[in-house]
Design a protein around this motif. Structure first.
Motif, short mmCIF file in Angstrom:
data_model
loop_
_atom_site.label_atom_id
_atom_site.label_comp_id
_atom_site.label_asym_id
_atom_site.label_seq_id
_atom_site.Cartn_x
_atom_site.Cartn_y
_atom_site.Cartn_z
N GLU A 266 3.84 1.65 -8.50
CA GLU A 266 3.58 2.21 -7.18
C GLU A 266 2.87 3.56 -7.28
OE1 GLU A 266 3.88 0.78 -4.37
OE2 GLU A 266 4.97 -1.02 -4.99
N ASN B 176 -0.96 4.48 -6.18
CA ASN B 176 -1.27 5.58 -5.24
C ASN B 176 -2.39 6.45 -5.79
OD1 ASN B 176 0.52 4.89 -3.25
ND2 ASN B 176 2.13 6.28 -3.92
N LYS C 116 -3.26 4.73 4.89
CA LYS C 116 -4.16 3.66 4.47
C LYS C 116 -4.37 2.54 5.47
CE LYS C 116 -2.59 4.87 -0.09
NZ LYS C 116 -1.80 4.49 -1.27
N GLY D 228 -2.00 0.13 -1.75
CA GLY D 228 -0.82 0.35 -0.91
C GLY D 228 -1.19 0.22 0.55
N ALA E 230 6.66 3.14 -0.74
CA ALA E 230 6.98 3.42 -2.13
C ALA E 230 7.58 4.81 -2.32
CB ALA E 230 5.74 3.26 -2.99
#
Ligand code: ADP
Ligand code: MG
Length: 592
Positions: A30, A34, A80, A93, A98
């Motif tokens: 995760e 990112n 996002k 993501g 996360a």
């Protein structure tokens, strides 16, 4: 009566963590994703005890400003999903889950400086308790420090495996991402030792860095496109394989995914050239419009759902088959790192050299190299070299890709000289492949003959399986097998391919086909079985090792190999020939 209440935020995050953050590797995944989403070109991962006690991920991406940093630990806060459209996802993501999940089960510090900003900020969070943002020092980019993962959920802590095993999982995660993002530098440090360092490189270079150095000279490019879907990447030559399926990677829009589709397609595409227990190495990239794939079907997005799985399947099969056809005359390189090995004989060979019409070939023999060998031969060996006698001199030496035969040795190997080196051929393996291809061609031309069973065979299956299998009845009939429904939960087999008639247990065959329909949706299996049988038959019908061949026969074999698709390996994926260039030979003698 039990009272219904809304669970506190931290608990909600811990529940989500239970699903998304299974182990340190999942947390690393995760965080690194990112960093990739943040446009980083360099990502460093520092782990202590496989990340159990500490992981620090640092990147040079766009970073976060004060606001971003204050929000990023909130549940479902994300930068996002700008258009609220789950079918337009351009980042790894999108759920905003996360960071809050990891923070709810660990002690996390995030330091970040937005690109172009003059100041940096940091936030800290212990088991979901967030402390306000403070000024900090940090270069442009983001640094996330996670200590004592799962300390807030001791039950999960107990289920972790050994450091070694957990670290292997982390490495696998980094490897997968590194293959898709060859333009990002990745550095993985474990317990103060550098474990991986991938420099920015071209796609094949990066894939080979992950798969192993030998992959590059033993791979073939895959590159096809249809209906707006592009398939690219690299697959190993059939002679370069592994005993397990661990090096088979699939990426959808650069996202590493697991997909059962791939396994089935690979098995089918390599069926002709690889025995069942061998697995090719592949890294394949599917690129398709975002709305053709749903990535929101799996908690860690490890699986995706295609709108048209059959199209994807066909494209993969086609792309791999095309590559195998084009490059299948090659064997995996004995000496890696030669770039110019990909010659497509069948298409690059001038027409007039075609072997079918080749009555009088002028066999050339290179005088200078022949002389000393013949002297050795006279003293050491008595017979094998006699074949040289048949080789006549020629003014003009045609440059056949597989060269001109010089000798046979140990009664099974042919030595041929090519323009720039030599070729060694295993005559039995080579012949086996030729016979097999010939049998397949004649099968294709004449069709598959069916034989009516004197006593039709009833095969009991589940109701679901019967209807699935009957949907494929037409395909099966083309492949030579006629089935009909027999009640709800059985089929009756009336006709089978002649070639399989006495050699197959029909019950087992139908059950294997049924498994396959359930697994991958079609019945390639029957063709595969037929081909397998052809392979076995051709093995028995081939020139045994131990048969002496004269120069004409040897050269004829070489010419046929040049014409035959996939002649670089026998039906079991073993090489039929090995090519050594003068460069290779000089390297063997350490002249280079
Ligand atoms: P998601 O990735 O699904 O958006 P996360 O919880 O992983 O959710 O991250 C939340 C938000 O924090 C991201 O949308 C992004 O704006 C920001 N963020 C996280 N990590 C970084 C990073 N390394 N660099 C810049 N921004 C980041
Ligand atoms: Mg994320």
């Amino acid at each position: 009566m039990a009272v219904i209440r809304q669970l506190p935020e931290t608990l909600v995050n811990q529940i989500a963590a239970g699903e998304v953050i299974e182990n340190p590797a999942a947390a690393v995944k995760e965080l690194v994703e990112n960093s990739i989403d943040a446009g980083a070109t360099r990502i460093t991962i520092h782990l202590t005890q496989a990340g159990k006690s500490r992981m620090v991920i640092e990147d040079n991406g766009i970073g976060m400003d004060f606001n971003g940093l204050s929000l990023c630990l909130m549940r479902h806060a994300t930068s996002k999903l700008q258009n609220d459209d789950l079918l337009a996802i351009y980042s790894l993501g999108f759920r905003g889950e996360a960071l809050p999940s990891i923070a709810s089960v660990s002690r996390m510090t995030i330091q970040s400086r937005a690109r172009g900003a003059s100041e940096a900020w940091s936030v800290e969070c212990h088991a979901g308790e967030m402390m306000g943002a403070k000024p900090s020092s940090q270069k442009e980019g983001t640094r996330i420090d996670v200590r004592d993962l799962f300390y807030a959920t001791p039950a999960r802590l107990k289920f972790l495996k050994s450091d070694r095993a957990e670290f292997m999982l982390v490495k696998e995660i980094i490897n997968r991402l590194a293959m898709a993002y060859h333009d990002i530098e990745f550095i993985l440090i474990h317990d103060d030792k550098k474990s991986l360092h991938y420099h920015v490189s071209d796609p094949l270079e990066r894939i080979a860095a992950v798969m192993g150095r030998d992959f590059k000279p033993s791979s073939m490019p895959v590159d096809v496109e249809a209906e707006g879907i592009a398939l690219s990447g690299f697959a190993s030559l059939p002679t370069f394989h592994k005993g397990n399926a661990k090096s088979q990677y699939l990426f959808v829009n650069k996202r590493p995914v697991r997909d059962r589709l791939l396994m089935g397609v690979l098995r089918g595409a390599y069926a002709d050239v690889l025995a069942g227990q061998n697995y090719p190495l592949v890294a394949l990239f599917i690129n398709l419009p975002q709305d053709h794939v749903d990535v929101n079907v799996h908690p860690t997005k490890a699986e995706v759902r295609f709108k048209n799985p059959q199209t994807i399947r066909n494209l993969m099969f086609y792309g791999l088959q095309k590559a195998i056809r084009e490059y299948g005359n090659e064997s995996a390189s004995l000496l890696p790192s030669q770039e110019s090995r990909f010659v497509n004989y069948s298409s690059s060979m001038p027409k007039h050299l075609s072997s079918a019409a080749m009555p009088q070939v002028n066999y050339a023999f290179p005088e200078s190299t022949f002389q000393p060998q013949s002297r050795v031969a006279e003293t050491t060996y008595n017979e094998p070299i006699q074949n040289f006698d048949n080789i006549t001199k020629a003014q003009e030496q045609p440059h056949y890709p597989l060269g001109s035969a010089l000798a046979q040795f140990h009664e099974n190997y042919i030595l041929a000289q090519t323009k720039d080196g030599i070729v060694l051929v295993d005559q039995h393996a080579a012949h086996e492949r030729l016979v097999y291809e010939r049998m397949k061609t004649s099968l294709k031309e004449q069709g598959i003959k069916r034989q009516i069973l004197l006593v039709p065979e009833v095969v009991n299956l589940s109701i679901d399986t019967v209807s699935l299998l009957l949907e494929q009845a037409e395909l099966l009939e083309q492949a030579g097998m006629v089935i009909e429904g027999f009640g709800d939960d059985a089929v009756i087999v009336r006709e089978v391919p002649v070639i399989l008639a006495d050699k197959m247990n029909i019950q087992m065959l139908v059950k294997a086909l049924a498994d396959e329909v359930e697994d991958i949706g079609t019945v390639d299996g029957l063709n595969e079985k037929i081909n397998h049988l052809l392979a076995t038959l051709s093995c028995h019908g081939s020139v045994r090792s131990g048969r002496r061949l004269n120069a004409e026969e040897m050269n004829a074999l070489l010419r046929q190999m040049e014409e035959t698709p996939l002649s670089g390996q026998c039906n079991h994926g073993r090489p039929t020939m090995i090519r050594l260039s003068l460069d290779d030979i000089e390297r063997l003698f350490k002249r280079q």
